[in-house]
Structure formats: C-alpha cells, structure tokens
Scaffold this motif. Structure first.
Motif, PDB file in Angstrom:
ATOM      1  N   ASN A   1       0.796  -1.231   0.000  1.00 33.54           N
ATOM      2  CA  ASN A   1       0.000   0.000   0.000  1.00 33.54           C
ATOM      3  C   ASN A   1       0.826   1.276   0.000  1.00 33.54           C
ATOM      4  O   ASN A   1       0.349   2.333  -0.420  1.00 33.54           O
ATOM      5  CB  ASN A   1      -0.948   0.011   1.199  1.00 33.54           C
ATOM      6  N   ARG A   2       2.081   1.231   0.472  1.00 31.51           N
ATOM      7  CA  ARG A   2       2.870   2.467   0.531  1.00 31.51           C
ATOM      8  C   ARG A   2       3.071   3.090  -0.857  1.00 31.51           C
ATOM      9  O   ARG A   2       3.230   4.298  -0.980  1.00 31.51           O
ATOM     10  CB  ARG A   2       4.238   2.199   1.158  1.00 31.51           C
TER      11      ARG A   2
ATOM     12  N   ASP B   1       0.360   5.723  -1.404  1.00 31.01           N
ATOM     13  CA  ASP B   1       0.221   6.865  -0.512  1.00 31.01           C
ATOM     14  C   ASP B   1       0.441   8.146  -1.315  1.00 31.01           C
ATOM     15  O   ASP B   1       1.425   8.259  -2.063  1.00 31.01           O
ATOM     16  CB  ASP B   1       1.263   6.756   0.606  1.00 31.01           C
TER      17      ASP B   1
ATOM     18  N   SER C   1       3.879   9.614  -0.963  1.00 29.30           N
ATOM     19  CA  SER C   1       4.898   8.748  -1.553  1.00 29.30           C
ATOM     20  C   SER C   1       4.902   8.843  -3.071  1.00 29.30           C
ATOM     21  O   SER C   1       5.966   8.820  -3.711  1.00 29.30           O
ATOM     22  CB  SER C   1       4.674   7.297  -1.122  1.00 29.30           C
TER      23      SER C   1
ATOM     24  N   TYR D   1      -1.900   5.327   6.807  1.00 35.55           N
ATOM     25  CA  TYR D   1      -2.044   4.959   5.397  1.00 35.55           C
ATOM     26  C   TYR D   1      -3.492   4.797   4.960  1.00 35.55           C
ATOM     27  O   TYR D   1      -3.778   4.067   4.002  1.00 35.55           O
ATOM     28  CB  TYR D   1      -1.248   3.689   5.112  1.00 35.55           C
TER      29      TYR D   1
ATOM     30  N   GLU E   1      -5.474   6.871   3.366  1.00 34.86           N
ATOM     31  CA  GLU E   1      -5.647   7.310   1.978  1.00 34.86           C
ATOM     32  C   GLU E   1      -5.013   6.336   1.003  1.00 34.86           C
ATOM     33  O   GLU E   1      -5.540   6.116  -0.096  1.00 34.86           O
ATOM     34  CB  GLU E   1      -5.055   8.707   1.793  1.00 34.86           C
ATOM     35  N   SER E   2      -3.885   5.754   1.389  1.00 33.67           N
ATOM     36  CA  SER E   2      -3.202   4.851   0.456  1.00 33.67           C
ATOM     37  C   SER E   2      -3.996   3.561   0.255  1.00 33.67           C
ATOM     38  O   SER E   2      -3.995   2.994  -0.839  1.00 33.67           O
ATOM     39  CB  SER E   2      -1.779   4.539   0.959  1.00 33.67           C
TER      40      SER E   2
END
Length: 317
Positions: free
Chosen positions: A102-103, A106, A109, A261, A263-264
C-alpha cells in the motif's frame, strides 16, 4: 470496499462469526465463517485477502483457479519455495493478482517518486528508510507472521525498489532482540538494520524496530547529485506550539498504519478496480511480491553468515 461506488461488497468472511456478522450488518452484505465458500460464490468476481500470513497462498490459488481477481496482502507465503511455485502457477493461469504494497499508493509517496522521476534531485545516490511500529505485536501474531523481515521489512524492501528504480544486487543485515529478548523462542527479532546496493552503486539503508514509544515512525529520504527529498511523518494537524514550558511542540505521531495509510488503502483499491475495468496490468504484481520475499530471505542469510549476500537475479525468478 463498502465505501467505493465502483464496487459492490458481496460477502465478508471471517472465522469468527461475531466479527463477520457485525461487519456484514454494518455494510449490508452477507456474513460467512467459511473463506473457501466465500471465494467459490458465483456472484463474487474479486477477492481481497487480508488473512493471517500462513493462509494467503491457499486462498490465493483457490481464487485464481476459479478465475477470480485477487488483491492479496503481503507476503505470498512464509516459504520462498512455495511462493515461487505459486507465482509460476498464477502466471501460467494468467491470474489477475495484485500484491497489496500500500505504501506505493500513498499520495505523499507518489509525489515523492514523481519528484525523483522529474529529476529534481538528479541521479539517486542514497535512499534511507525508517520504519518503526508503536509497540510489539502479540506473540500469537508473531508466531504466524513468518518473521520481521518477511512481515514488516518486506514493505521497506518493496518501497526501496520503488524509490531506487533498480534491483538490489547485494544485501547486508543485522538483527537483535532489544525490545523483548524472549523472542528467541519463536524465533524472531524486533530491531533490524539493512544495507543494500544496486548494480550501478546506488545505496539503500533501512532501519526498523517493532517498538517506538513516540508512535508510528515512517520517514524516507532520497539523496541525489543535485539535491535531497525528505518525506516526514504525518500528524493529526500541522500546529506547532511555543510557550513557557515547551518549544516547537507538536501533536504526537499518528497511532498506527491504519491511520497513517488510510488514503493509500483507498487509492490502492482504486488502482485495483481500474486495472480490472480496463483490463490493464496490475500496478503491483505477484512477481513484485516474490522479489520482496527473496530480499527477505537474503537478509536472513546475511544474519546467519554475518556477511553480505549477493542477490542473484536468477534467484528472484
């Protein structure tokens, strides 16, 4: 999923009937205590697997075998040989599978990666990743997780690849039990550092700990030939305070990954649905999951030998 207008939540499967029932009632879908039966339903087109690590592979292969699309949490499996065989089978069947790193989704990110792509810092020289949890997970979780490198640091291995734009070819790791010496009985570690190098010489340093008293610590730095990018921790607000008892005081860090996280996770789901609707490639594949898992295996080998380990390209396949 329930809040996404582009999809319909059909069933929630959980071995604990009370948990499944509560979610199903809240989101107006069917409850089930049988994950396999939920996968088999004819009115289910896609599956999200967020079950314990040691159950991922069986559910994943069952879903792909029935032609269902899947978004699966990391890793594919705790065992690298089983993971490799599963990935080969999924690719043979042309399975529609996305690994949930998932990062990568983001918003901060993605802007970080876009700035690198735009050449804002020139040629990447070093990437530094700090990842610390607020507290040690329960022992039962750790016993099923596969170990800190396969469960926690695997996110950092994937994110390092995402930022570097190259595959690591050498890895050196160290690990300790500085939070709970009792983890030796599992066995597992709670505090680790990793150094990696790519073929062109780019360097990456990863440091992780299962317990940080000040909160969920997620910071990333990219250093290049003409500048540097720093992605700092997020907080509930940006307010900073000065008075007679404190200087530059800020609110505590966000509590854990679900807050940091949020939103991600939503963006990740959007990309999964978009790939299914458009028939395009998944933005993160099971092959990406396999590579991250292989880096974890190399880290364990480095700890066992006390030496740097060459990451052979052929071993990732």
């Amino acid at each position: 999923m329930a809040g996404n207008p582009r999809a319909e939540l059909v069933v929630v499967a959980d071995p604990f009937a009370e948990a499944a029932g509560a979610l199903a009632e809240r989101y107006k879908c069917d409850p089930s205590t049988d994950c396999e039966a939920a996968i088999d339903r004819e009115d289910v087109d896609a599956i999200i697997i967020g079950t314990p690590t040691d159950t991922h592979l069986d559910y994943l292969l069952r879903a792909v075998g029935k032609g269902k699309a899947v978004m699966c949490e990391k890793p594919v499996d705790r065992d690298i040989a089983r993971s490799r065989a599963a990935v080969e089978e999924i690719e043979r069947l042309s399975g529609r599978v996305m690994m949930a790193f998932n990062r990568r989704f983001d918003p901060t990110s993605r802007e970080f990666r876009a700035a690198i792509d735009a050449g804002e810092i020139g040629e990447i020289r070093q990437v530094i990743i700090t990842s610390r949890d607020p507290e040690l997970p329960p022992e039962d979780y750790l016993r099923h997780s596969g170990g800190i490198f396969r469960d926690m640091v695997i996110h950092d291995f994937d994110f390092a690849r995402f930022l570097l734009g190259e595959e690591p070819v050498e890895i050196m790791a160290m690990a300790g039990r500085l939070v709970d010496p009792g983890l030796e009985k599992i066995p597992d570690f709670d505090t680790v550092m990793v150094q990696m190098r790519t073929a062109s010489g780019k360097q990456c340093h990863i440091n992780c700990c299962r317990s940080a008293v000040y909160g969920y610590d997620q910071r990333f730095e990219a250093f290049g030939s003409v500048g540097m990018l720093l992605q700092d921790n997020l907080r509930p607000t940006t307010i900073r305070r000065w008075n007679s008892t404190q200087t530059d005081a800020r609110e505590p860090l966000l509590n854990f990954f679900l807050q940091r996280y949020q939103e991600s996770y939503q963006a990740e789901l959007e990309h999964f649905i978009s790939a299914l609707e458009a028939g395009t490639a998944m933005p993160v594949t099971v092959r990406d999951g396999l590579i991250a898992s292989w880096l974890a295996e190399c880290a364990y080998e480095s700890i066992r030998t006390g030496r740097a380990v060459r990451v052979q390209p052929s071993s990732r396949n």
